[in-house]
Write an enzyme that holds these catalytic residues in place. Structure first.
Site, mmCIF file in Angstrom:
data_model
loop_
_atom_site.group_PDB
_atom_site.id
_atom_site.type_symbol
_atom_site.label_atom_id
_atom_site.label_comp_id
_atom_site.label_asym_id
_atom_site.label_seq_id
_atom_site.Cartn_x
_atom_site.Cartn_y
_atom_site.Cartn_z
ATOM 1 C CB CYS A 162 44.440 115.420 2.374
ATOM 2 S SG CYS A 162 45.935 115.246 3.457
ATOM 3 C CB ALA A 186 39.940 119.106 -17.188
ATOM 4 N N GLY A 191 43.487 112.309 -5.801
ATOM 5 C CA GLY A 191 43.586 111.235 -5.050
ATOM 6 C C GLY A 191 44.206 111.818 -3.711
ATOM 7 C CE LYS A 227 43.082 111.901 6.070
ATOM 8 N NZ LYS A 227 42.877 112.930 7.020
ATOM 9 C CG LEU A 256 39.363 126.828 -12.161
ATOM 10 C CD1 LEU A 256 38.872 128.147 -12.875
ATOM 11 C CD2 LEU A 256 37.966 126.137 -11.568
ATOM 12 C CE LYS A 301 57.095 106.046 8.680
ATOM 13 N NZ LYS A 301 55.548 106.514 8.616
HETATM 14 P P1 NAD Z 1 51.445 109.438 7.964
HETATM 15 O O1 NAD Z 1 50.803 108.231 7.924
HETATM 16 O O2 NAD Z 1 52.538 109.875 6.960
HETATM 17 O O3 NAD Z 1 52.045 109.489 9.348
HETATM 18 C C1 NAD Z 1 51.390 109.385 10.515
HETATM 19 C C2 NAD Z 1 52.689 108.793 11.617
HETATM 20 O O4 NAD Z 1 52.117 108.550 12.850
HETATM 21 C C3 NAD Z 1 53.392 107.428 11.051
HETATM 22 O O5 NAD Z 1 54.842 107.444 10.951
HETATM 23 C C4 NAD Z 1 52.885 106.366 12.113
HETATM 24 O O6 NAD Z 1 54.104 105.539 12.231
HETATM 25 C C5 NAD Z 1 52.856 107.573 13.161
HETATM 26 N N1 NAD Z 1 52.255 106.903 14.564
HETATM 27 C C6 NAD Z 1 50.942 106.425 14.568
HETATM 28 N N2 NAD Z 1 50.748 106.276 15.923
HETATM 29 C C7 NAD Z 1 51.678 106.709 16.576
HETATM 30 C C8 NAD Z 1 52.060 106.433 17.969
HETATM 31 N N3 NAD Z 1 51.261 106.343 19.049
HETATM 32 N N4 NAD Z 1 53.085 107.251 18.474
HETATM 33 C C9 NAD Z 1 54.002 107.620 17.501
HETATM 34 N N5 NAD Z 1 53.862 107.587 16.163
HETATM 35 C C10 NAD Z 1 52.554 107.076 15.673
HETATM 36 O O7 NAD Z 1 50.313 110.537 7.948
HETATM 37 P P2 NAD Z 1 50.500 112.113 7.270
HETATM 38 O O8 NAD Z 1 50.411 112.068 5.904
HETATM 39 O O9 NAD Z 1 51.884 112.848 7.834
HETATM 40 O O10 NAD Z 1 49.056 112.936 7.868
HETATM 41 C C11 NAD Z 1 49.005 112.962 9.346
HETATM 42 C C12 NAD Z 1 47.919 113.879 9.598
HETATM 43 O O11 NAD Z 1 47.990 115.255 8.952
HETATM 44 C C13 NAD Z 1 46.494 113.304 8.978
HETATM 45 O O12 NAD Z 1 45.417 113.674 9.779
HETATM 46 C C14 NAD Z 1 46.225 113.994 7.625
HETATM 47 O O13 NAD Z 1 44.967 114.091 7.395
HETATM 48 C C15 NAD Z 1 46.749 115.383 7.979
HETATM 49 N N6 NAD Z 1 47.540 116.070 6.937
HETATM 50 C C16 NAD Z 1 48.016 115.560 5.869
HETATM 51 C C17 NAD Z 1 48.619 116.381 4.920
HETATM 52 C C18 NAD Z 1 49.346 115.523 3.838
HETATM 53 O O14 NAD Z 1 49.948 116.083 2.896
HETATM 54 N N7 NAD Z 1 50.010 114.184 4.145
HETATM 55 C C19 NAD Z 1 48.645 117.578 4.886
HETATM 56 C C20 NAD Z 1 47.725 118.321 5.638
HETATM 57 C C21 NAD Z 1 47.137 117.306 6.835
#
Ligand code: NAD
Length: 450
Positions: free
Chosen positions: A262, A254, A259, A265, A252, A36
């Protein structure tokens, strides 16, 4: 200007890092995945998000944005460290904190200065910030004082850059006045309303908001099933409902359900939390149950219509969990693809950007096409799983020209019923009457269509 480290450079981390660099901060994005980081160092975004790559390149060139796999390089000089690692569900439905624990301990091992602000942007269960504090403290090499704040993220994938600059609100929760002040100053240039709360309230706001959105979607989907039975039209129902300012029109629509990484979960997390504190919200169990039923509703309709899908050529349009993203986590289209294959259909899928990620989930059980035309050519059935603009704008004549037997199952209500009436196609959607042939609307609906 602050030195900001982003701990975890996924969907949230990369967008946050790039946008904070754009408003002038020095940002260093850390990720443990070397592939990455190598891609990002070349100026290529690791996922599709409108406007992100260009902004990222500009800030890389301007020297305000750095990428590294090294926690030491990332965290040791930072004023603020933002935790943005993933928090998937564990088997009990709660959020799995293994990545949060790992990263907190890495931060503990690498920071060497007092007064660093550590901000949790990941979505976490209630009380996690207290655990983060303990995990960091457990790894400190010498006693240090640091501040903690919860700052949950609300960006929508597909509009993430826009949302970061124009969001509805920013939530910051902390027991430290200094932390609240630092974050308020950091976000001031964005001119977005800032709500300051205690830490636990901030944590709860995030999961409460997402589960409420899930509830709105499932409620409308449940109503759409009633419409299919009684012959109503869900679009007219929701238009009438939405005109009431207390209800509002957004969320709103349908469809075949929600999915993504977020909504499912976070809804499970609220039910888990509610059970844990002895205040169960059974309503949310039903929200998830309705969504599960909805996901395969189109296939059930197709089975009711054809009895068997064995050997049918099916075009599946859209694979991402929503438009403008390549993310297929919990995508309904992926579930539809698997079920279609189980039913013996020969599936060819099209998506403008999500095929690479979909292949990781589905492998070669289906075929993939580079164009809509290729997917629809000689198909017996078309299933619409994602409402990409490109899909919504397919000229209706294309269905009748390209498909052998133009029967469309639209899971996102992309087309107006009136527009379909003039074409020799059969059109099934969600919560609306089925349109058949040139001008006939068949007055049978949904699963019981004749
Ligand atoms: P993601 O899986 O896309 O990204 C997580 C990143 O963290 C990955 O690139 C992974 O390699 C990295 N990572 C994991 N452990 C690590 C470590 N020890 N050191 C360095 N990097 C590490 O996740 P995401 O979709 O960005 O979501 C992140 C958080 O934000 C989650 O809690 C999610 O619920 C929340 N969130 C996501 C969204 C969304 O739209 N995706 C929106 C709001 C909130």
């Amino acid at each position: 200007m602050k030195k900001i480290a982003i701990a975890g450079t996924g969907y949230v981390g990369l967008v946050t890092g790039v946008c904070l660099a754009e408003i002038g901060h020095d940002v260093i994005c850390v990720d443990r995945d070397p592939q990455k980081i190598n891609t990002l160092l070349k100026g290529e975004a690791t996922f599709y998000e409108p406007g992100l790559e260009e902004l990222m390149k500009n800030n890389l060139e301007a020297g305000r944005l750095i990428f590294t796999t090294s926690p030491t390089i990332g965290y040791q000089d930072a004023d603020i460290i933002m935790i943005t690692v993933g928090t998937p569900n564990d088997p009990n439905g709660s959020l799995d904190l293994q990545y949060i624990e790992q990263i907190s301990k890495e931060i503990g091992r690498t920071i060497t200065r007092n007064n660093i602000l550590i901000v949790t942007k990941s979505t976490v269960p209630l009380g996690t910030n207290e655990k983060i504090k303990e995990w960091i403290q457990s790894e400190l090499r010498s006693p240090l004082y640091f501040h903690l704040a919860a700052n949950p993220e609300f960006l929508r994938q597909g509009a993430a850059v826009y949302d970061t600059f124009h969001g509805d609100r920013i939530i910051i929760g902390s027991d430290s006045k200094e932390a609240l002040h630092t974050l308020e100053e950091l976000y001031k240039p964005l001119h977005i309303p800032i709500i300051k709360t205690d830490t636990k309230s901030a944590e709860l706001i995030k999961i409460a908001s997402n589960s409420f959105l899930a509830l709105k979607i499932s409620y409308v989907n449940a109503l759409s099933s009633i419409c299919e039975q009684i012959g109503g039209n869900i679009e007219e129902v929701t238009l009438g409902m939405g005109m009431d300012a207390r209800i509002g029109t957004s969320f709103l629509n349908a469809g075949v359900g929600f999915g993504g990484s977020c909504l499912p979960k976070d809804t499970k997390e609220v039910t888990h939390l509610a059970n844990e504190v002895g205040e169960p919200i059974r309503l949310l169990d039903e929200v998830l149950e309705i969504n599960k039923r909805q996901e395969l509703r189109l296939i059930d309709k197709a089975l009711a219509r054809f009895k068997s899908l064995k050997g049918k050529k099916a075009a599946l349009l859209g694979l991402s969990f929503k438009p403008n993203t390549d993310d297929v986590r919990e995508s309904v289209s992926i579930k539809m693809a698997k079920r279609l294959v189980m039913e013996g259909a020969i599936v060819t899928a099209y998506d403008p950007v999500a095929i690479r990620n979909a292949k990781r989930e589905l492998g070669e059980i289906i075929s993939y096409s580079d164009t809509l035309e290729q997917a629809l050519m000689n198909a017996d059935l078309a299933f619409i799983g994602t409402e990409w603009e490109e899909i919504k704008n397919i000229p209706i004549t294309m269905f009748s020209e390209w498909m052998t037997e133009p029967v469309i199952f639209d899971g996102r209500n992309c087309f107006q019923l009136d527009a379909m009436k003039g074409f020799p196609i059969e059109y099934h959607s969600i919560g609306r009457p089925c349109v058949i042939g040139k001008e006939n609307i068949i007055k049978t609906f949904g699963l019981g269509l004749g």
